[in-house]
Design an enzyme around this catalytic site. Structure first.
Site, PDB file in Angstrom:
ATOM      1  N   LYS A 229      16.477  -3.861  13.936  1.00  0.00           N
ATOM      2  CA  LYS A 229      17.347  -3.716  12.768  1.00  0.00           C
ATOM      3  C   LYS A 229      17.132  -2.367  12.088  1.00  0.00           C
ATOM      4  O   LYS A 229      18.074  -1.746  11.588  1.00  0.00           O
ATOM      5  CB  LYS A 229      17.083  -4.856  11.789  1.00  0.00           C
ATOM      6  CG  LYS A 229      17.855  -4.785  10.464  1.00  0.00           C
ATOM      7  CD  LYS A 229      19.351  -4.807  10.667  1.00  0.00           C
ATOM      8  CE  LYS A 229      20.113  -5.173   9.413  1.00  0.00           C
ATOM      9  NZ  LYS A 229      19.611  -4.661   8.162  1.00  0.00           N
TER      10      LYS A 229
ATOM     11  N   GLU B  29      23.346   3.678  11.651  1.00  0.00           N
ATOM     12  CA  GLU B  29      24.379   3.504  10.622  1.00  0.00           C
ATOM     13  C   GLU B  29      24.397   4.690   9.661  1.00  0.00           C
ATOM     14  O   GLU B  29      25.468   5.178   9.275  1.00  0.00           O
ATOM     15  CB  GLU B  29      24.105   2.198   9.875  1.00  0.00           C
ATOM     16  CG  GLU B  29      25.150   1.800   8.859  1.00  0.00           C
ATOM     17  CD  GLU B  29      24.770   0.487   8.216  1.00  0.00           C
ATOM     18  OE1 GLU B  29      24.738   0.443   6.970  1.00  0.00           O
ATOM     19  OE2 GLU B  29      24.490  -0.487   8.938  1.00  0.00           O
TER      20      GLU B  29
END
Length: 317
Positions: free
Chosen positions: A169, A176
């Site tokens: 993650k 991102e």
């Protein structure tokens, strides 16, 4: 399946609803009594089936760092051998190793899970990246199946070592950062020139047929529809911490990470002056995670806003 859920913020509350919609029995606890189903962690554990009913599973969804560590320490005193704790917040992967060791001393299993989906997860499902043994992951699988998106993708058992899920993650969030920075810089350049007339329509046109289409692009288009030139935002963007951890891990492993590092440093720059590109970053963060934004000052007044209160039930970046 019965499951305890600690932390009913922006994501945790929606996760409780999605699991209940899938037929799971969820007992939720939050420090805000208006959100909680029970008055304490102890009462939550008491309402879960005991050893004869199988392992008791508690999913923790609270701010990373000491709040998560303290919650897990309390659960260690309330649960017993064969039970399981899952950390679904934005914890650093190194914390997972410590928590797993502490719980293992009491015979309690541990799974770490990175969760992505933001305020849209209730409707669309949550991308889940988990770490832990096959046996422990199996104990939580009904919850994973309830929360994940429909279809082939959106769930991965990233590795058997503690921290595998949160490490995956963390890298997701680093990527991102870079994607958001690229969209933002493109927007700033299009806004700066005289050759184009309608920047929002340009971005909207890229949502079909291009190799750069993505959900982030959809969210930027939505933000531009609400505020064409992003005049209602200051060029100021916070970072969740995971971008920093990604760069730290790259340094520790001698992995070149030029773009992600640059996107992180760009956020630091945004806090020194009003960056046009950071208006787009702030707009996208608000769209997917509900993160608070800074607004320009009124004439003679002070700028308003700030980052949302610490709540790892919000998503990413």
């Amino acid at each position: 399946m019965h499951i305890g859920l600690v932390g009913l913020g922006k994501m945790g509350g929606n996760m409780r609803t999605r699991m209940r919609n899938a037929g799971l029995t969820v007992v939720g606890f939050d420090m805000n009594p208006d959100l909680a189903d029970v008055a304490s962690l102890a009462e939550m554990v008491e309402q879960l089936p005991g050893p004869d009913g199988g392992a008791r599973v508690v999913w923790v969804m609270v701010p990373a760092g000491e709040p998560t560590r303290d919650t897990i320490r309390q659960l260690a005193d309330l649960l017993g051998e064969g039970d399981l704790v899952l950390d679904g917040g934005n914890s650093k992967y190194t914390d997972d190793e410590l928590n797993a060791t502490m719980l293992a001393e009491r015979g309690i299993g541990f799974v770490d899970c990175g969760v992505s989906g933001g305020v849209w997860g209730l409707e669309n499902g949550y991308a889940l990246m988990c770490g832990g043994s096959d046996e422990d992951v199996a104990k939580v699988q009904p919850a994973f199946d309830a929360l994940r998106p429909e279809g082939e993708f959106g769930f991965v058992h990233a590795g058997k070592k503690p921290g595998a899920g949160h490490f995956a993650k963390m890298v997701h969030n680093g990527i991102e950062y870079a994607m958001m920075q690229a969209y933002a810089e493109g927007w700033e350049l299009l806004e700066a020139v005289d050759q184009v007339d309608n920047v929002p329509e340009i971005f909207a046109s890229w949502r079909g047929g291009t190799v750069i289409r993505s959900w982030l692009l959809d969210l930027l288009v939505a933000a531009l529809d609400e505020d064409e030139h992003l005049d209602q935002l200051r060029g100021y963007a916070e970072d969740s911490g995971e971008g920093r951890w990604t760069v730290e891990a790259a340094i520790d492993n001698a992995v070149p990470m030029h773009v992600i590092a640059a996107s992180l440093f760009a956020r630091f720059t945004s806090r020194q002056d009003d960056s046009p590109a950071m208006k787009a970053i702030a707009a996208m963060r608000n769209q997917f995670g509900g993160h608070a934004v800074h607004t320009p000052p009124p004439p003679g007044g002070e700028a308003t806003g700030g980052d949302a209160p610490a709540d790892t039930a919000t998503d990413t970046a």
